[in-house]
Design an enzyme around this catalytic site. Sequence first.
Site, PDB file in Angstrom:
ATOM      1  N   LYS A   1      -6.301   7.823   1.662  1.00 19.56           N
ATOM      2  CA  LYS A   1      -5.124   7.443   0.879  1.00 19.56           C
ATOM      3  C   LYS A   1      -4.081   8.532   1.089  1.00 19.56           C
ATOM      4  O   LYS A   1      -4.156   9.609   0.519  1.00 19.56           O
ATOM      5  CB  LYS A   1      -5.440   7.294  -0.613  1.00 19.56           C
ATOM      6  CG  LYS A   1      -4.241   6.739  -1.369  1.00 19.56           C
ATOM      7  CD  LYS A   1      -4.478   6.625  -2.843  1.00 19.56           C
ATOM      8  CE  LYS A   1      -3.292   5.909  -3.499  1.00 19.56           C
ATOM      9  NZ  LYS A   1      -1.985   6.511  -3.147  1.00 19.56           N
TER      10      LYS A   1
ATOM     11  N   ARG B   1       8.849   0.786   0.021  1.00 17.94           N
ATOM     12  CA  ARG B   1       8.316  -0.185  -0.931  1.00 17.94           C
ATOM     13  C   ARG B   1       9.340  -0.510  -2.016  1.00 17.94           C
ATOM     14  O   ARG B   1       9.344  -1.593  -2.586  1.00 17.94           O
ATOM     15  CB  ARG B   1       7.037   0.364  -1.568  1.00 17.94           C
ATOM     16  CG  ARG B   1       6.390  -0.584  -2.551  1.00 17.94           C
ATOM     17  CD  ARG B   1       5.193   0.056  -3.222  1.00 17.94           C
ATOM     18  NE  ARG B   1       5.001  -0.481  -4.552  1.00 17.94           N
ATOM     19  CZ  ARG B   1       4.221   0.043  -5.468  1.00 17.94           C
ATOM     20  NH1 ARG B   1       3.561   1.164  -5.211  1.00 17.94           N
ATOM     21  NH2 ARG B   1       4.088  -0.497  -6.650  1.00 17.94           N
TER      22      ARG B   1
ATOM     23  N   GLU C   1     -10.389   4.126   4.428  1.00 17.76           N
ATOM     24  CA  GLU C   1      -9.358   4.949   5.054  1.00 17.76           C
ATOM     25  C   GLU C   1      -8.960   6.051   4.077  1.00 17.76           C
ATOM     26  O   GLU C   1      -9.314   6.006   2.897  1.00 17.76           O
ATOM     27  CB  GLU C   1      -8.107   4.113   5.378  1.00 17.76           C
ATOM     28  CG  GLU C   1      -8.338   2.846   6.157  1.00 17.76           C
ATOM     29  CD  GLU C   1      -7.099   1.961   6.126  1.00 17.76           C
ATOM     30  OE1 GLU C   1      -5.987   2.480   6.404  1.00 17.76           O
ATOM     31  OE2 GLU C   1      -7.215   0.774   5.793  1.00 17.76           O
TER      32      GLU C   1
ATOM     33  N   LYS D   1      -7.966   1.527  -4.509  1.00 14.07           N
ATOM     34  CA  LYS D   1      -7.677   2.939  -4.261  1.00 14.07           C
ATOM     35  C   LYS D   1      -8.614   3.765  -5.134  1.00 14.07           C
ATOM     36  O   LYS D   1      -8.758   3.514  -6.328  1.00 14.07           O
ATOM     37  CB  LYS D   1      -6.212   3.269  -4.535  1.00 14.07           C
ATOM     38  CG  LYS D   1      -5.675   2.839  -5.889  1.00 14.07           C
ATOM     39  CD  LYS D   1      -4.177   3.089  -5.972  1.00 14.07           C
ATOM     40  CE  LYS D   1      -3.609   2.620  -7.303  1.00 14.07           C
ATOM     41  NZ  LYS D   1      -2.135   2.799  -7.371  1.00 14.07           N
TER      42      LYS D   1
ATOM     43  N   GLU E   1       2.556   4.465   6.117  1.00 11.96           N
ATOM     44  CA  GLU E   1       3.021   5.541   5.233  1.00 11.96           C
ATOM     45  C   GLU E   1       3.852   6.523   6.043  1.00 11.96           C
ATOM     46  O   GLU E   1       3.460   6.935   7.142  1.00 11.96           O
ATOM     47  CB  GLU E   1       1.811   6.266   4.654  1.00 11.96           C
ATOM     48  CG  GLU E   1       2.084   6.982   3.367  1.00 11.96           C
ATOM     49  CD  GLU E   1       1.776   6.127   2.148  1.00 11.96           C
ATOM     50  OE1 GLU E   1       2.052   6.598   1.036  1.00 11.96           O
ATOM     51  OE2 GLU E   1       1.266   5.016   2.304  1.00 11.96           O
TER      52      GLU E   1
END
Length: 566
Positions: free
Chosen positions: A238, A258, A236, A437, A286
């Site tokens: 980032k 977060r 995906e 990541k 996000e």
Amino acid sequence: MIEFARLYAALDGTNATSAKVEAMLRYFTEAPPADAAWAVFFLTGRRLTRLLPHRTVGRWAMAATGVEEWLLGECYAVVGDGAETAALVLDAVPTLPAAPLSLAAWVEQRILPLRHAVPERQQQEVLGWIRELGRWERFTLFKLLSGEFRTGVAQTLVVRAVAGAAALPPDVVAARLTGDWTPTGAWYRMVVSSDVSDAAPSRPYPFFLASPLADAVTDATGLEEALGDRGEWQAEWKWDGIRAQLIVRGGEVFVWSRGEDAIAERFPEVTAAARDLPDGTVLDGELLAFRDGSPLPFSALQQRIGRRRHVQRKARDVPVVFMAYDLLEHHGEDSRTLPLRERRRKLEAVLSQQPSRAAVPAPPAGDGRLPFDADDAPEPRDGASHAPLHLSAVLSGTWQELSALRDSSRSRGVEGLMIKRLSSVYGVGRKRGDWWKWKIAPHTIDAVLIYAQPGSGKRASLLTDYTFGLWDGRELVPVAKAYSGLTNDEIAEMDRWIRRHTVERFGPVRHVEPVHVFELGFEAIARSSRHRSGVAVRFPRMLRWRRDKTAADADTLESLKALIRS
């Protein structure tokens, strides 16, 4: 308070993870529930609203000891911490015998009532208290009063310690420490009980975090060597936003960052759209500033983060979406133990049933083509491209093709790729091996060291905080500050050099000879009227000391500004 101060001293005195956990385990095993609750509060990074103005503790230390301000300033320059400086200076004030108070009693009966006292009363109270305390207890008290209590202990370590003391699985304790709670004895008994259910409707789940791929992974070959079969992984984008959980339970909508801040009221368009989700839904994703199918710079999102007034007006200027990429709860059932491939299937089904029929957007490349197979993606209805709920794209292609997509990340307004094992469950904290990541390489510039000043805490006696400049004609203009990236040996070497080559001093700041060049890396750049250079860089850090270059070889301010135009 004495036992908590001893715990603080033990944590401050070691870098060993096992020693930190063992010290906390001993404390939680022996502490009364109310004390343990407040210890969890402080150790997990929560803090009391600042009770005292800045520098107040230092003034009180001077009043109690007769130390002059210039001498206190010199002491602070060596120690680097206001609370520690005050505690050391107050060694001149003897400790008198007194009945010890618990941590909970100190906080609830003494510290919190200070909010309502006039400054003179605050000083009288605190200077009376310090006579009951030794150095470490004073130091701990000042840290709590100033709102600057930090231990360098990750929340995962606190979870391990509490779980060990309670003989509970860490993931159970982690869930109970997430979200909004009040530190009381009853609450702590709930945390360590094996008989209670976690039924608070607003409570988020602990976030699962990705690990960075090694710096050596720079292309498709390295990616394949590190991860193996492409078919075992989901890729995906980032996204560059705020990691958040969107919760719909009991007819209410909650949004948690977060950092465990409740932020639903700041993003009313997302909250309103989420009301159409089935009750008992928790999405991980996000928050992004987003317009016309593309993310806006993070600096645009920052205009929404802290805003509590005129939210609707700013929402029109800076539209925000929630980009969902995982399903943690479905119809009230915890989905985290399901493999990612199944959670993804359920997530797509949930979002496809939305009235606005959530699209699957992707930031366009130069030619505007979608970099993934969109044949099976739902077609957006009218206005769906502006819907506040979106489904993050799953990228197709070989490792080679994904590597090429990563190289185009910056032009798309994303930070790189997320690569997740399709068989992975949704864990707690940062567990290496399942989520990775793979960020785009940072922007880099070669800049000249022009200013230095002491660090803080354990680095207070070393000059470790640097300011760097670029050439604007014949002048070096400050463009970035950085303090990370050097080894301990390099820090010591640079500290010695700076002290011998200081041109001028402005308080703690030293202007040094423009000799040393460093390669700086940073994530993004934007125009800024607040900076003399006219630009602001995001997350600058030192990548390497360019001993092979002279100051004349450093980059220019114009070359930095060219990165904005490009």
